[in-house]
Design a protein around this motif. Structure first.
Motif, mmCIF file in Angstrom:
data_model
loop_
_atom_site.group_PDB
_atom_site.id
_atom_site.type_symbol
_atom_site.label_atom_id
_atom_site.label_comp_id
_atom_site.label_asym_id
_atom_site.label_seq_id
_atom_site.Cartn_x
_atom_site.Cartn_y
_atom_site.Cartn_z
ATOM 1 N N ARG B 186 18.945 42.111 35.168
ATOM 2 C CA ARG B 186 20.421 42.693 35.900
ATOM 3 C C ARG B 186 20.598 41.949 37.046
ATOM 4 N N ILE B 187 19.350 41.625 37.835
ATOM 5 C CA ILE B 187 19.611 40.844 39.092
ATOM 6 C C ILE B 187 19.922 39.548 39.038
ATOM 7 N N ASP B 189 21.395 38.321 36.408
ATOM 8 C CA ASP B 189 22.930 38.079 35.973
ATOM 9 C C ASP B 189 23.840 38.089 37.176
ATOM 10 N N ASP B 190 23.415 39.257 38.140
ATOM 11 C CA ASP B 190 24.316 39.261 39.058
ATOM 12 C C ASP B 190 24.342 38.067 40.173
ATOM 13 N N TYR B 193 26.112 35.283 38.866
ATOM 14 C CA TYR B 193 27.796 35.489 39.244
ATOM 15 C C TYR B 193 27.990 35.289 40.728
ATOM 16 N N LYS B 194 27.077 35.819 41.639
ATOM 17 C CA LYS B 194 27.297 35.413 42.949
ATOM 18 C C LYS B 194 27.440 34.041 43.420
ATOM 19 N N MET B 197 30.640 32.666 42.421
ATOM 20 C CA MET B 197 31.621 33.052 43.254
ATOM 21 C C MET B 197 31.762 32.228 44.374
ATOM 22 N N ILE B 198 30.634 31.794 44.824
ATOM 23 C CA ILE B 198 30.511 30.990 46.074
ATOM 24 C C ILE B 198 31.178 29.524 45.588
ATOM 25 N N ILE B 242 34.275 33.459 34.770
ATOM 26 C CA ILE B 242 34.643 34.451 35.713
ATOM 27 C C ILE B 242 35.181 35.586 34.854
ATOM 28 N N ARG B 245 33.276 38.026 32.483
ATOM 29 C CA ARG B 245 32.737 39.210 33.177
ATOM 30 C C ARG B 245 33.115 40.470 32.549
#
Ligand code: HEM
Lengths: 459, 286
Positions: B186-187, B189-190, B193-194, B197-198, B242, B245
């Motif tokens: 879970r982390i 995957d997050d 994405y983070k 996102m940058i 993006i 998701r």
């Protein structure tokens, strides 16, 4: 409504709104775009035939691979993509707007029970006490908090980042704006080029993809062209042209343009892009008769024989601005009176005494050279470019607000349960769920601590 | 002291840091992880100093024609490593997931090794087309974007390793061994994405500054040359990521693969286009 009972137009609508279509189109655009980077675009037919053979060339033409980014099928994908974007925005925008206009202050049981992020506690304190404390906490952790009461229960609602709900729409609209700007530029603008010989003027330019000359509506003159070099090297440092814009014989603007610094007049921009020799060069040469010491100065045109005393003659055959870091140099030869062609030799402008050492009948010094140049300009008019920049600005602005802020909502429901207060907390975020649930876990601990602490203190 | 020496020192620090991160995963010793992170940070500081020094050296060699060290293949590869460290250290600072270092440091290390061992590091004056401030903005934004994707790539590899093991794993207990050290899927995957996102808005800015520059220099903000087109291909792939998701069936494994493909396309855009295809951009001839 199940899939089967949907009418045909509804299904078409759903198809155009679907995010699966978006992903497929984006990946399709990525994949097909590769073709044009492997096969050279807009090259002459002979190049393709040489490299791929006649049959493949014909196939390429049929598939429009020669100019694939303007092909019907590629534009078709882009059009489908735009329709997808528009439909999707039309479908989803009212929802975002509703979040803004009418926030849900009182959550339904669905949210309280069904949220992925929820917690429940008991407290000995009264509803009001807990509400006061938690609204202080929520205000600090989340933001503006609203208290409301319904059917004997107290509700707290706090939210943060509502504006980020619009970030995605701004981004999407920005893409349409960029495309609109590109279309405007294609219809009302042009890309062209022109070569101007130093000292001359033009009032027409040539289109880059056609052959039709385009009237500028004014005249451009090039007064001078220069190449400057880095010290001790033959690496060009800059190309400059002195341009003058004339209208009805009157000078309107004058600018020395260089690469990366163009001239714009009436929406038409002139970019320094290339240069080259125009016609043959002139040389000012000093000739010394080594026997008598007599000198004379002559002007020679490149490639032309110049008579010298006693039936000799010479010709300059080549010239360079910079020969192996020694500066300007000319290549020349001397013909004997009986017409024999002498061996070629080089004379450097910066070393006027040097040629004496060659020991011929005459020695030569180069006093000056003038090679008339033409300056090569790219000429462009693009009335859509500011629309494109507006779109780009919105794209960056929109995607930043969509990415770095999310709309987070927290609800607290407080109700009496015997002598205690039942506290239920639920929260959601409109994107980045996993990130939010980590944050919610943290918030949960703070809420728990706040409830326990205070109860202990007061109890 | 010259910048080359400092860049060598940087390379040594990144190597040490990578080895320490491996040691951390093997030993599960938190102190080792801290030392690894500090070593990476020290290397980053040295490299920052080295970049500044090279900038200064360019003024010593070229006089008024000095320039930011961002203009040839050597300088860009070095800057790529620096950008990766910057983004990685930011993410480490915020999320404190130390094992990621073992998957990100190798990328930075290989960049530095390649640059120091086989690329020309001479400081040459710029041809006229490259003399523009837009070049600086363009390179910085593009490379920070690439760096975000590099970190996302490292995290995606961890995700794919871990999810494969998790799915085979029977029983309730947490999986042990090296993969047990990794953050939860879970982390991961997050974080994937983070990092994207940058990277994504920075790449967007990179493409825009490139277009602005092309418009200023040649009067066309877009000409579909291979480099431009590949940057758009990369952009499309991450845009797909993006949106993945929001769509059931595209999260998790497929998203991680998109991130891997995205980074492969990024590398091709950066290096492949110049080394394999031809184009207008300058690194090709370097
Ligand atoms: C290359 C083109 C596109 C770009 C750069 C883009 C960009 C974005 C961005 C930055 C977000 C916000 C992401 C987030 O909240 O994490 C977003 C969300 C979204 N996009 Fe796109 N998008 C593109 C194309 C499309 C298209 C063609 C559709 C059409 C269906 C679409 C549908 C959506 C939807 C439904 C969302 C979620 C909106 C919401 O949060 O309510 N996008 N997009």
């Amino acid at each position: 409504m199940t899939e089967k009972t949907k009418s045909f137009p509804d299904r078409v609508w759903d198809f155009f709104c679907s995010l699966k279509l978006t992903i497929i189109l984006l990946l399709l655009l990525a994949l097909t775009s590769i073709i044009g980077t492997l096969i050279q675009q807009n090259a002459p037919a002979a190049d393709y035939i040489r490299e791929y053979g006649q049959a493949n060339y014909e196939l390429f033409v049929k598939l429009q691979f020669i100019d694939m980014y303007h092909s019907t099928w590629f534009i078709g994908i882009l059009a489908l993509f735009s329709i997808n974007l528009i439909c999707c925005s039309i479908k989803n925008f009212p929802r975002a707007w509703k979040f803004y206009r009418a926030p849900m202050l009182v959550p339904g049981e669905g949210i309280l029970k069904g949220s992925a992020n929820q917690a429940e506690y008991k407290s000995k304190d009264s509803k009001q006490q807990v509400a006061e404390r938690l609204s202080g906490l929520l205000r600090k952790e989340i933001g503006k908090t609203t208290l409301s009461e319904k059917e004997g229960k107290l509700y707290l609602f706090a939210q943060k980042g509502i504006y980020s709900r619009f970030g995605a729409y701004i981004t999407h609209v920005s893409i349409l704006i960029v495309m609109a700007g590109a279309i405007v530029g294609n219809i009302w603008g042009f890309k062209a080029y022109v070569n101007i010989v130093e000292g001359s003027e033009v009032n027409q330019v040539l289109s880059r993809n056609g052959t039709l000359p385009i009237d500028l509506g004014f005249t451009v003159r090039c007064d001078d062209f220069d190449v400057s070099y880095y010290p001790n090297s033959n690496r060009p440092k800059d190309y400059n042209s002195d341009l003058v814009v004339l209208e009805n014989g009157q000078e309107m603007v004058r600018k020395r343009i260089e690469v990366n610094d163009p001239l714009t007049y009436k929406g038409i921009t002139f970019y320094q892009s290339s240069y080259g020799p125009a016609g043959s060069a002139f040389f000012k040469v000093r000739v010394t008769d080594n026997a008598s010491g007599e000198t004379l100065e002559v002007n020679a045109r490149q490639g032309q024989h110049v008579q010298l005393p006693n039936g000799y003659s010479f010709a300059v055959t080549n010239f360079t601005e910079n020969d192996r870091n020694f500066g300007p140099a000319m290549q020349m030869h001397v013909n004997t009176p009986d017409g024999k062609h002498g061996a070629p030799f080089v004379v450097w402008q910066n070393f006027p005494q040097f040629d004496v050492k060659r020991g011929g009948v005459f020695s030569f010094a180069l006093l000056g050279a003038d090679q008339p140049q033409f300056t090569g300009l790219q000429v462009a008019k693009d009335p859509g470019v500011n629309i494109v920049w507006l779109g780009c600005f919105l794209m960056v602005f929109g995607s930043l607000s969509a990415f770095f802020f999310s709309h987070k909502r927290i609800w607290v429901c407080l109700e009496d349960e015997g002598s205690k207060t039942r506290i239920r907390v639920a929260g959601n975020a409109h994107r980045n769920q996993s990130g939010f649930s980590l944050a919610f876990d943290e918030l949960q601990q703070k809420i728990e601590a706040s409830i326990k602490n205070e109860s202990r203190k007061e109890g | 002291m010259d910048s080359g020496l400092l860049f060598n020192l940087t390379t040594v620090a990144y190597f040490a840091s990578m080895v320490l991160f491996f040691a951390y995963i093997a030993t599960k010793n938190k102190t080792v992880a801290l030392v690894a992170t500090l070593t990476a940070f020290a290397g980053f500081l040295i490299q920052t100093g080295a970049l500044g020094l090279r900038w200064y050296e360019s003024y010593q060699i070229l006089g008024e024609d000095g320039r930011a060290p961002l203009t040839n293949l050597y300088e860009s590869v070095v800057f790529f490593a620096w950008s990766i460290l910057l983004i990685y250290l930011l993410i480490d600072w915020k999320y404190k997931q130390r094992t990621i270092g073992a998957f990100v440091m190798p990328i930075a290390l290989f960049s530095m090794l390649w640059a120091q061992m086989s690329l020309h590091s001479t400081i040459d004056p710029l041809v006229p087309a490259l003399q523009s401030n837009w070049l600086t903005y363009h390179v910085i934004t593009c490379f920070l974007g690439y760096a975000g994707f590099a970190v996302a790539f490292g995290v995606s590899i961890m995700y794919l390793l871990k999810i494969g093991k998790e799915e085979k794993h029977k029983g309730d207990g947490p999986i042990g061994g090296i993969l047990g050290m990794f953050p939860s899927t879970r982390i991961l995957d997050d974080l994937n994405y983070k990092a994207i996102m940058i990277g994504f808005p920075l790449l967007t800015l990179g493409i825009i500054t490139g277009a602005a520059w092309a418009n200023y220099a040649w009067g066309t903000y877009w000409s579909w040359d291979p480099k431009e087109t590949w940057s758009l291909i990369v952009w499309f792939i991450y845009a797909a990521f993006i949106h993945a998701r929001f769509t059931r069936g595209w999260v998790g494994r497929r998203a991680a693969w998109l991130s891997v493909f995205g980074f492969a396309a990024t590398l091709f855009c950066y290096l492949g286009v110049n080394l394999v295809l031809s184009g207008l951009h300058s690194y090709g001839s370097a």
